[in-house]
Design a protein around this motif. Sequence first.
Motif, PDB file in Angstrom:
ATOM      1  N   VAL A 199      -4.756   6.559  -2.638  1.00 44.64           N
ATOM      2  CA  VAL A 199      -4.857   5.563  -1.351  1.00 44.64           C
ATOM      3  C   VAL A 199      -4.674   4.327  -3.353  1.00 44.64           C
ATOM      4  O   VAL A 199      -5.590   4.004  -3.561  1.00 44.64           O
ATOM      5  CB  VAL A 199      -5.896   4.990  -0.493  1.00 44.64           C
ATOM      6  CG1 VAL A 199      -5.074   3.648  -0.134  1.00 44.64           C
ATOM      7  CG2 VAL A 199      -6.075   5.889   0.553  1.00 44.64           C
ATOM      8  N   MET A 200      -3.181   3.668  -3.243  1.00 44.80           N
ATOM      9  CA  MET A 200      -3.177   2.944  -4.179  1.00 44.80           C
ATOM     10  C   MET A 200      -2.930   1.351  -3.312  1.00 44.80           C
ATOM     11  O   MET A 200      -1.466   1.532  -2.816  1.00 44.80           O
ATOM     12  CB  MET A 200      -1.732   3.799  -4.874  1.00 44.80           C
ATOM     13  CG  MET A 200      -2.842   4.889  -5.245  1.00 44.80           C
ATOM     14  SD  MET A 200      -1.184   5.820  -6.249  1.00 44.80           S
ATOM     15  CE  MET A 200       0.196   6.404  -5.099  1.00 44.80           C
ATOM     16  N   MET A 214       1.025  -1.161   0.122  1.00 39.07           N
ATOM     17  CA  MET A 214       0.090   0.305  -0.119  1.00 39.07           C
ATOM     18  C   MET A 214       0.855   1.018  -0.090  1.00 39.07           C
ATOM     19  O   MET A 214       1.800   1.483   0.496  1.00 39.07           O
ATOM     20  CB  MET A 214      -0.811  -0.099   0.820  1.00 39.07           C
ATOM     21  CG  MET A 214      -2.024  -0.924   1.170  1.00 39.07           C
ATOM     22  SD  MET A 214      -3.104  -1.238   0.115  1.00 39.07           S
ATOM     23  CE  MET A 214      -4.164  -0.077   0.099  1.00 39.07           C
ATOM     24  N   LEU A 215       0.403   2.137  -0.673  1.00 36.95           N
ATOM     25  CA  LEU A 215       1.091   3.471  -0.922  1.00 36.95           C
ATOM     26  C   LEU A 215       0.070   4.898  -0.220  1.00 36.95           C
ATOM     27  O   LEU A 215      -0.786   4.813  -1.465  1.00 36.95           O
ATOM     28  CB  LEU A 215       1.689   3.494  -1.992  1.00 36.95           C
ATOM     29  CG  LEU A 215       2.258   5.148  -1.550  1.00 36.95           C
ATOM     30  CD1 LEU A 215       3.874   5.042  -1.300  1.00 36.95           C
ATOM     31  CD2 LEU A 215       3.113   5.200  -3.506  1.00 36.95           C
ATOM     32  N   GLY A 216       0.046   5.716  -0.130  1.00 36.94           N
ATOM     33  CA  GLY A 216      -1.273   6.404   0.539  1.00 36.94           C
ATOM     34  C   GLY A 216      -0.035   7.983   0.167  1.00 36.94           C
ATOM     35  O   GLY A 216       1.130   8.070   0.440  1.00 36.94           O
ATOM     36  N   VAL A 217      -0.552   8.987  -0.562  1.00 32.29           N
ATOM     37  CA  VAL A 217      -0.515  10.083  -1.201  1.00 32.29           C
ATOM     38  C   VAL A 217      -1.291  11.109  -0.974  1.00 32.29           C
ATOM     39  O   VAL A 217      -2.822  11.081  -1.279  1.00 32.29           O
ATOM     40  CB  VAL A 217      -0.192   9.849  -2.909  1.00 32.29           C
ATOM     41  CG1 VAL A 217       0.207  11.202  -2.764  1.00 32.29           C
ATOM     42  CG2 VAL A 217       0.449   8.999  -2.822  1.00 32.29           C
ATOM     43  N   VAL A 218      -1.546  12.430   0.139  1.00 32.57           N
ATOM     44  CA  VAL A 218      -2.106  12.855   0.015  1.00 32.57           C
ATOM     45  C   VAL A 218      -1.687  14.639  -0.596  1.00 32.57           C
ATOM     46  O   VAL A 218      -0.614  15.122  -0.885  1.00 32.57           O
ATOM     47  CB  VAL A 218      -2.135  13.784   1.265  1.00 32.57           C
ATOM     48  CG1 VAL A 218      -2.945  14.910   2.289  1.00 32.57           C
ATOM     49  CG2 VAL A 218      -2.473  12.705   2.115  1.00 32.57           C
ATOM     50  N   LEU A 219      -2.811  15.023  -1.287  1.00 27.82           N
ATOM     51  CA  LEU A 219      -2.295  16.124  -2.725  1.00 27.82           C
ATOM     52  C   LEU A 219      -3.148  17.374  -1.955  1.00 27.82           C
ATOM     53  O   LEU A 219      -4.480  17.681  -1.344  1.00 27.82           O
ATOM     54  CB  LEU A 219      -2.754  15.842  -3.553  1.00 27.82           C
ATOM     55  CG  LEU A 219      -2.502  14.324  -4.165  1.00 27.82           C
ATOM     56  CD1 LEU A 219      -3.426  13.696  -5.491  1.00 27.82           C
ATOM     57  CD2 LEU A 219      -1.190  14.005  -4.398  1.00 27.82           C
TER      58      LEU A 219
END
Length: 511
Positions: free
Chosen positions: A494-495, A150-155
Amino acid sequence: MTDLTIITKADLALPAEPLALRHYIDGAWRDSADGAVCERIAPSHGVTVSRAAMGGVAEADAAIAAARHAFDDGRWSRISGKDRATVLLRVADLIEENVERFALIETLETGKPITQARGEVGGAADLWRYAAALARTSHGDSHNTLGPDMLGVVLKEPIGVVSIITPWNFPFWILGQKLPFALGAGCTCVVKPSEMTPSTTALLAELLDQAGLPPGVCNIVLGYGDPVGSRMVTHDDVDMVTFTGSTAVGKKITALAAGTLKKVALELGGKNPQVIFPDADLDSAADAVTFGVYFNTGQCCNSSSRIIVHEDIADAFTARVVALSRQVAFGNPLNPDTQVGAIVTAAHQAKIDGYVRDAVAAGAEVCLGGGALSVPGLGHQFYQPTIVRGVTPDMAIAREEVFGPVLTVLTFRDAEEAIALTNDASYGLSAGVWSENVHTCLDFARRAAAGTVWTNTWMDGFPEIAFGGMKQSGQGREIGQYGFDEFLEVKSVVMRIGRTRAPWVRTGTGG
């Protein structure tokens, strides 16, 4: 009134003719569809300063449509931070090249002293430069501790179309606290200045055009709060409203915006105290109090319009402020030596005087000033530097925003009472404390219900430091990183890495 320092002569000439102002919509200058105009008369000199087109719903709708289209097609919202910063920096340079032209017109429209107008216009360039820096350095977050797959990114993304509504007392500075930060974040904007001071905002359109801002990214509509401002607040295509002005109008904007649940940021009124302890540097404190109440003729949301002085030094300290007030240069705002200029309208002057008269009727004492004053060659729209003592916390003059060159004096016995008096107000914009004891200052700073607390100084501000109020002084923040973030939406992405997710629906289990 011979004990006041009055200046009658000017070093600058009046403009030969009024400035003609038009709307700036989708990169073009426009007259109003119905031909309506409004003239602004200089409060200090009685001459016509500007003749502005007065917009209505048609102009507001056209400006909002232009901003919506410009945002949605990505001409500004999806370009790099570097490219946005480049335009903002060009605007800053152009502002500095036009300080004298803008300052003269602002002095005539507002009545503020020319030196203060120069400082306001020139200082605004720094706001544009700081916003440009934030445009390049803004970023989101990533979270790589959510598991191996899992990888989370906050834009952080621009909120969209922003309606900007500005007041008459600092028309160019307050625009600088909003517009470059909204633009730096990638938003598109519709701006409405006060109908009393439209000129420097309208002139800014020329600089935006010269700097290469794409059409439709910033649109300027001149006119009254109703209908123009109301339309900017209620329109479905507006995503956010930022307003500076009175608390009463801020409440109306909040109610109007509720129908579409758009974001609202408000910078409203203040009844700002300076608390003076006996161990303070009293000379420095007296000078700061004098500056704080008379700067911009007291027509300032940050005005230190009430002082709370320890009872042991109250008489002596008040006498110091009275003596300094008599030396404050008062009169013609076109003279660079003038420190206190004209009141913005005759109606506002009458309101200021009403507060003073009501306080006297309730038992307070005027120890300096206390009335309107005619300045030779300039007329009657001036109010004397005024100090009122014997004020009790229940008086309107101690609780409400007078918005003029009027100082009220209250006293306290100990730190607990000082804090109680400080927080005994519906406002919470700013507060100050004077003491040589760092513990006293820090305790006050932590307990004062105010968005900004100054210790042993007053009204020092920087683009890096957020500004805004508590309680009925507003919501949200301006300038600084916090002010920039007001114009951004946060989006979480969320990827999942690879085909690792176990199926939720089980197949082949039927009997």
